[in-house]
Structures are given as C-alpha cells and as structure tokens.
Design a protein around this motif. Structure first.
Motif, short mmCIF file in Angstrom:
data_model
loop_
_atom_site.label_atom_id
_atom_site.label_comp_id
_atom_site.label_asym_id
_atom_site.label_seq_id
_atom_site.Cartn_x
_atom_site.Cartn_y
_atom_site.Cartn_z
N ILE A 66 -20.17 20.65 -10.47
CA ILE A 66 -19.47 21.91 -10.62
C ILE A 66 -18.07 21.62 -11.16
N PHE A 67 -17.67 22.45 -12.11
CA PHE A 67 -16.33 22.38 -12.68
C PHE A 67 -15.63 23.69 -12.32
N VAL A 68 -14.46 23.58 -11.69
CA VAL A 68 -13.73 24.76 -11.21
C VAL A 68 -12.26 24.62 -11.58
N SER A 69 -11.69 25.67 -12.18
CA SER A 69 -10.27 25.63 -12.50
C SER A 69 -9.67 27.02 -12.34
N GLY A 70 -8.34 27.06 -12.25
CA GLY A 70 -7.64 28.32 -12.12
C GLY A 70 -6.15 28.13 -12.30
N SER A 71 -5.43 29.22 -12.41
CA SER A 71 -3.98 29.16 -12.59
C SER A 71 -3.30 28.83 -11.27
N PRO A 72 -2.48 27.78 -11.21
CA PRO A 72 -1.74 27.48 -9.98
C PRO A 72 -0.83 28.63 -9.59
N ILE A 73 -0.67 28.83 -8.30
CA ILE A 73 0.15 29.94 -7.81
C ILE A 73 1.60 29.51 -7.58
N ASN A 74 1.79 28.28 -7.15
CA ASN A 74 3.14 27.72 -6.99
C ASN A 74 4.01 28.55 -6.04
N GLU A 75 3.42 28.93 -4.91
CA GLU A 75 4.16 29.65 -3.88
C GLU A 75 4.02 28.92 -2.54
N PRO A 76 4.95 29.15 -1.60
CA PRO A 76 4.82 28.53 -0.28
C PRO A 76 3.53 28.97 0.39
N ILE A 77 2.94 28.07 1.19
CA ILE A 77 1.71 28.37 1.91
C ILE A 77 1.96 28.20 3.41
N ALA A 78 1.64 29.23 4.16
CA ALA A 78 1.60 29.14 5.62
C ALA A 78 0.16 29.45 6.01
N GLN A 79 -0.48 28.51 6.72
CA GLN A 79 -1.89 28.69 7.05
C GLN A 79 -2.13 28.45 8.53
N TYR A 80 -2.91 29.36 9.11
CA TYR A 80 -3.38 29.18 10.47
C TYR A 80 -4.87 29.52 10.46
N GLY A 81 -5.70 28.47 10.37
CA GLY A 81 -7.14 28.68 10.31
C GLY A 81 -7.52 29.59 9.17
#
Length: 290
Positions: A252-267
């Motif tokens: 599989i080949f997958v690509s997309g435009s980077p978002i370049n924003e801070p990420i806060a993740q909780y699950g």
C-alpha cells in the motif's frame, strides 16, 4: 528531428525527481480493542507518527480467537479512521445511526470530527480476516467538523492494469483514474499495488506530500532500497515513485499533505492542546461527545 526529440526527452527527464525511501520501520506485535492481535507499524516507539498519519495497524489471522472479540464501542474525536479489508467481514455501528459491513476489498473512511462513538465487530467466526486500520489527523479548522463516513464496497474501487501490475485506486488519482474517497482534508492518495514478477510501476507523486509505502506481501524495490513483507518505507517525495518487483508482491502506498500543527493526544482523542483534550474527556463522560 531525431536530435530535437532526444533533447526534448532529456529535458523532460531532467525535470523528474524520484521519491525515495529515507527510513525503514518494522511492525511490532500489539493488541487493541478487546484483544485483537495485530502489527503496529505507525504509532510505536520507533515511528510514533508520520504527519499527517497517526497510526497504521495491520491485522490478519486464520485463528478466530485472534480477532473475534473485535473493537467494542469506543469514542473518537479530532481525526479520521480508515479501515481497508483485504479479507473477511467487519460490521460497524456508530452513535449517529450508521450501520454496515465492510467486506473483502472494501473500505471505510470515517470522519470522527467533533465526536463519534462506534464499534467494529467481526461478522465471521472462522476463516481469515486481514486488513489495515489507518488514523489520519485533521487540521485544527476541521477537528470539530460534523462526523460522517463513506462505506465503499470493493465493486466501487477502480482498478488499473498496467505493465503487468494492478493498482486499486482508493483515494487520489493514478494514471488519470480517480479514487472514490471524497475527503479533501489532507488531499490523500491511497493505492493498493499488486505487482507481478519483473513488473515496474511509475506513480505520479506530489512534492508537497509526506507518506509511506508498506509491503504486505513479497518484496519490492525502490531505487537501491528494498522492502520485504512487514516493512514500511518512510518516503522523501519527488514527483515520481518507481516500484519494482522481481516476484509477485503487494504493497500500500499512502500520502497526504502534512498539517504541521501541535498534537495533543489521549488515546482516541487527537486535538491541538491539552485543554482541548480535557474538554473531549468531559464531553465523553457527560454523554455529549456525539
């Protein structure tokens, strides 16, 4: 005339830059949901994220006990989930009334947006179940968008046969053929590549994108780098990706435009700030997530 044509061809070739592998990653054993055994490729310590992609899991087993417990009800907010079934049947329901089954070769692209609670449960008790789950981040402006999804059966996924290979076009474009996925948040390109012995595929790629190629059967060659089954290649993008196979292989080949924003993740909550994560938790606990 021959000299003019040759010069033109050389000039055109000079404008072609090849997409190349800059890093490799190997999936690691993991489990998710109610104990589904899988390989976590993105979202593990050696490859935590690959903007705009948050997670990539491959699940696959002939043993029902490895998958039968499925993924009971759980929430999401702030990103999109993609389920691509290679083999088997996975049923799904969600908190906004949607229900369906993803079967062999089918795809679900779900926008969790401001919040959704869903479940994905196997619709079989024997036989092989195999597929991928991909998590795709959303930019801040779309994180609280309305939830929804596309259920795309295998019959609606176009296939292109070229140079002894077959390409299933799930999202984006290949060789003038457009995939059925409608989301434009990251301008995704998602191709399932089926290569035969000694075949080569040339894929137009976007210089502004980030992404990966993952070999799930056989062995593929990109430039002077090889990927064997279970290996992911992080890509540095030119405007062309050349994929070769000396024997039958799939990737599989997958690509997309980077978002370049801070990420806060909780699950299952992916936002930009810790305050937004705390709000997501309060919304979920109070029953207003979706």
């Amino acid at each position: 005339m021959m000299n003019t044509n040759t010069n033109t061809e050389r000039f055109a070739d000079a404008n072609i830059t090849d997409t190349k592998i800059v890093r490799k990653a190997q999936g690691m054993p993991a489990s998710d949901g109610a104990g589904v055994k899988l390989s976590r490729i993105i979202g593990q310590p050696s490859l935590k994220r690959l903007d705009p992609f948050l997670m990539l899991d491959e699940f696959g087993s002939h043993e029902a006990q490895d998958y039968i417990a499925g993924f009971p009800k759980h929430p999401h907010r702030g990103f999109q989930t993609v389920t691509y079934m290679l083999e088997g049947k996975m049923g799904h329901k969600d908190s906004v009334g949607n229900e369906g089954v993803i079967e062999d070769g089918g795809l679900q692209w779900m926008n969790a947006g401001k919040g959704i609670i869903h479940e994905e449960m196997p619709q079989q008790t024997q036989g092989r179940m195999r597929g991928f789950q991909l998590w795709v981040n959303l930019p801040a402006k779309d994180k609280l968008s309305e939830p929804g999804y596309q259920d795309i059966p295998t019959a609606d996924i176009p296939e292109v046969e070229l140079n002894g290979a077959k390409v299933r076009v799930l999202a984006g474009e290949f060789n003038g053929v457009q995939g059925p996925v409608k989301t434009q948040a990251i301008q995704p390109q998602f191709l399932d590549l089926h290569l035969t012995s000694n075949s080569t595929l040339s894929i137009d790629t976007d210089l502004s994108h980030a992404g990966f190629i993952y070999a799930y059967e056989g062995k593929i060659e990109i430039g002077e780098q090889y990927l064997e089954k279970g290996q992911l290649g992080v890509l540095e993008f030119g405007n062309r990706l050349l994929v070769r196979a000396s024997n039958d292989a799939r990737a599989i080949f997958v690509s997309g435009s980077p978002i370049n924003e801070p990420i806060a993740q909780y699950g299952p909550f992916v936002m930009n700030t810790e305050a937004e994560i705390q709000q997501a938790l309060r919304d979920y606990q109070s029953g207003v997530l979706a």
